[in-house]
Scaffold this active site. Structure first.
Site, PDB file in Angstrom:
ATOM      1  N   HIS A 294      -3.356   9.610 -14.685  1.00  0.00           N
ATOM      2  CA  HIS A 294      -4.318   9.318 -13.622  1.00  0.00           C
ATOM      3  C   HIS A 294      -5.695   9.168 -14.257  1.00  0.00           C
ATOM      4  CE1 HIS A 294      -5.588   8.862  -9.552  1.00  0.00           C
ATOM      5  NE2 HIS A 294      -6.421   9.878  -9.617  1.00  0.00           N
ATOM      6  N   GLU A 305      -5.001  17.534 -15.300  1.00  0.00           N
ATOM      7  CA  GLU A 305      -3.845  16.701 -15.615  1.00  0.00           C
ATOM      8  C   GLU A 305      -3.238  17.064 -16.965  1.00  0.00           C
ATOM      9  OE1 GLU A 305      -2.417  12.047 -15.376  1.00  0.00           O
ATOM     10  OE2 GLU A 305      -4.573  12.488 -15.398  1.00  0.00           O
ATOM     11  N   LYS A 326      -7.740   3.238 -16.783  1.00  0.00           N
ATOM     12  CA  LYS A 326      -8.959   3.182 -15.957  1.00  0.00           C
ATOM     13  C   LYS A 326     -10.190   2.983 -16.829  1.00  0.00           C
ATOM     14  CE  LYS A 326      -7.492   6.002 -11.971  1.00  0.00           C
ATOM     15  NZ  LYS A 326      -6.085   6.270 -12.346  1.00  0.00           N
ATOM     16  N   HIS A 331     -11.287   2.467 -11.656  1.00  0.00           N
ATOM     17  CA  HIS A 331     -10.414   3.173 -10.718  1.00  0.00           C
ATOM     18  C   HIS A 331     -10.290   2.330  -9.456  1.00  0.00           C
ATOM     19  CE1 HIS A 331      -8.424   6.082  -8.397  1.00  0.00           C
ATOM     20  NE2 HIS A 331      -9.046   7.173  -8.771  1.00  0.00           N
ATOM     21  N   PHE A 390      -7.368  12.529  -3.874  1.00  0.00           N
ATOM     22  CA  PHE A 390      -8.112  13.374  -2.948  1.00  0.00           C
ATOM     23  C   PHE A 390      -7.192  13.739  -1.780  1.00  0.00           C
ATOM     24  CE2 PHE A 390     -12.792  11.983  -3.847  1.00  0.00           C
ATOM     25  CZ  PHE A 390     -12.750  12.697  -5.033  1.00  0.00           C
TER      26      PHE A 390
END
Length: 402
Positions: A294, A305, A326, A331, A390
């Site tokens: 991520h 992570e 990313k 993102h 989120f």
């Protein structure tokens, strides 16, 4: 349970307008993040993003279509056309009745919202275009894909913030695996790079003004991007019977909820999703060689992570490659997992591991092999893609070479 494979892929993002261009950029460690270009950008504190530059909507869509297609829908349709063309699938009869579309998206038509809020509140207009609602609704892209390709089966949009695409692809995988659908079009998109979209993210104070540097001790926040990634998920025997080129096999998927905090990630929640995907696919930990992280470039995400990966894989974590693309394309929020799945396909198909660029200094709390700055050649058989959103919503998907 049926086996599920990927037979088509398409994309448009800050690195390229199609899959080959995106692969080339990932191999070269190209940075698609740069100065933003839209109305009122000078009023923002954050002026960089992974914006799709040089895109002219009129090249791809006529005037009537543009009255219905927000930017996120346009991106989705372009990526879907590529994916369907590669797969060679056409939908008629029973195949059309049973096949559908599941896409991930978080913000819907934010550009359309932004333009109409400005017209009503700033310019004092009392009327908006009659198609504003169907243009900005989150399910618009999924609906237009179903209409363009005659997909009359289960069709809907998943909205789980930054995990939207992985959740969508997981649902599509489960539908094909269960025999409910012979094929599904899936992936995700996002187009939040407008004044209101960036201003809202500024309020969280998690954005970088300079660059996205995942796992680097010098990181200072995330950078937004935009675009779409779309795939054809197909039942293995159906694909083999028609001689389709199989890009990868999907072998595991899992979801979890942190049930803890609306914005702060949880190591335990992430670990449950990762270990759940391994269990779902009956995958030995030692078979996994690469994880597309991520990897947002925020301290909270990166450390959590890495800790979750270390917990799940134990000693094997030292043998894993884990990178965040990313750093290159930004993102994409609801669309991010879809574009990042391309890095997994590239690893399986071409034996090239996309790098984490902008890496400057090791962080002792992110002490994994993050493939810093340069792509790496490596033969891999099983890869995973993480998405942690989120709301504490997590989704992890595992792929294997066919």
């Amino acid at each position: 349970m049926k086996r599920v494979v990927i037979t088509g892929a398409g994309t448009i993002n800050a690195l390229g307008f199609d899959v080959p261009a995106t692969y080339a950029a990932m191999r070269e460690g190209t940075c698609g993040i740069g100065p933003l270009d839209f109305q009122d950008v000078d009023r923002l504190a954050i002026k960089i993003g992974g914006q799709v530059q040089g895109y002219e909507a009129e090249t791809y869509f006529n005037r009537q279509q543009l009255s219905l297609y927000d930017r996120f829908t346009q991106f989705t349709l372009l990526a879907a056309r590529q994916a369907l063309a590669q797969s060679g699938l056409e939908f008629h009869g029973e195949l059309a009745d049973r096949s559908g579309v599941i896409l991930g998206n978080s913000g819907g038509g934010l550009t359309t919202q932004d333009e109409n809020f400005r017209a009503v509140y700033e310019e004092g207009k009392n009327r908006v275009h009659p198609f504003v609602v169907p243009k900005l609704m989150n399910n618009a892209a999924a609906s237009h894909v179903s209409m363009e390709f005659n997909l009359r089966g289960p069709t809907f949009t998943v909205s789980t913030a930054c995990a939207s695409s992985n959740h969508a692809m997981g649902q599509a995988y489960q539908m094909v695996r269960s025999g409910m659908a012979p094929a599904m079009i899936t992936g995700g998109s996002e187009a939040m790079l407008c004044f209101g979209g960036v201003k809202a993210w500024e309020g969280l104070r998690v954005m970088s003004k300079k660059a996205c540097r995942p796992f680097s001790a010098t990181r200072n926040g995330m950078v937004q991007g935009e675009g779409a990634g779309v795939f054809v998920f197909e039942e293995y025997e159906h694909a083999r019977a028609r001689g389709a080129d199989i890009l990868a096999e999907i072998i595991g998927f899992a979801m979890s909820s942190d049930a803890a905090d609306i914005v702060m990630p949880s190591k335990a929640g992430a670990a449950r999703a990762i270990s759940g995907a391994l269990k779902d696919g009956q995958i030995a930990k030692e078979r996994v060689s690469y994880i597309n992280a991520h990897g947002t470039g925020t301290a909270a995400n990166d450390k959590t992570e890495c800790a979750a990966v270390a917990d799940v894989f134990g000693a094997h974590a030292d043998n894993l490659m884990i990178s965040s693309t990313k750093s290159m394309h930004g993102h994409l929020i609801g669309g991010t997992g879809a574009v990042e799945l391309l890095a997994c396909l590239m690893a399986l198909r071409d034996g090239v591991i996309a790098p984490t660029i902008n890496y400057e200094e090791p962080d002792p709390e992110c002490a994994l092999d993050v493939v810093p700055n340069e792509a790496r050649e490596a033969k891999v058989d099983v890869v995973m893609s993480n998405a942690f959103a989120f709301g504490g919503l997590n989704a992890v998907i595992a792929l294997a070479r066919p």
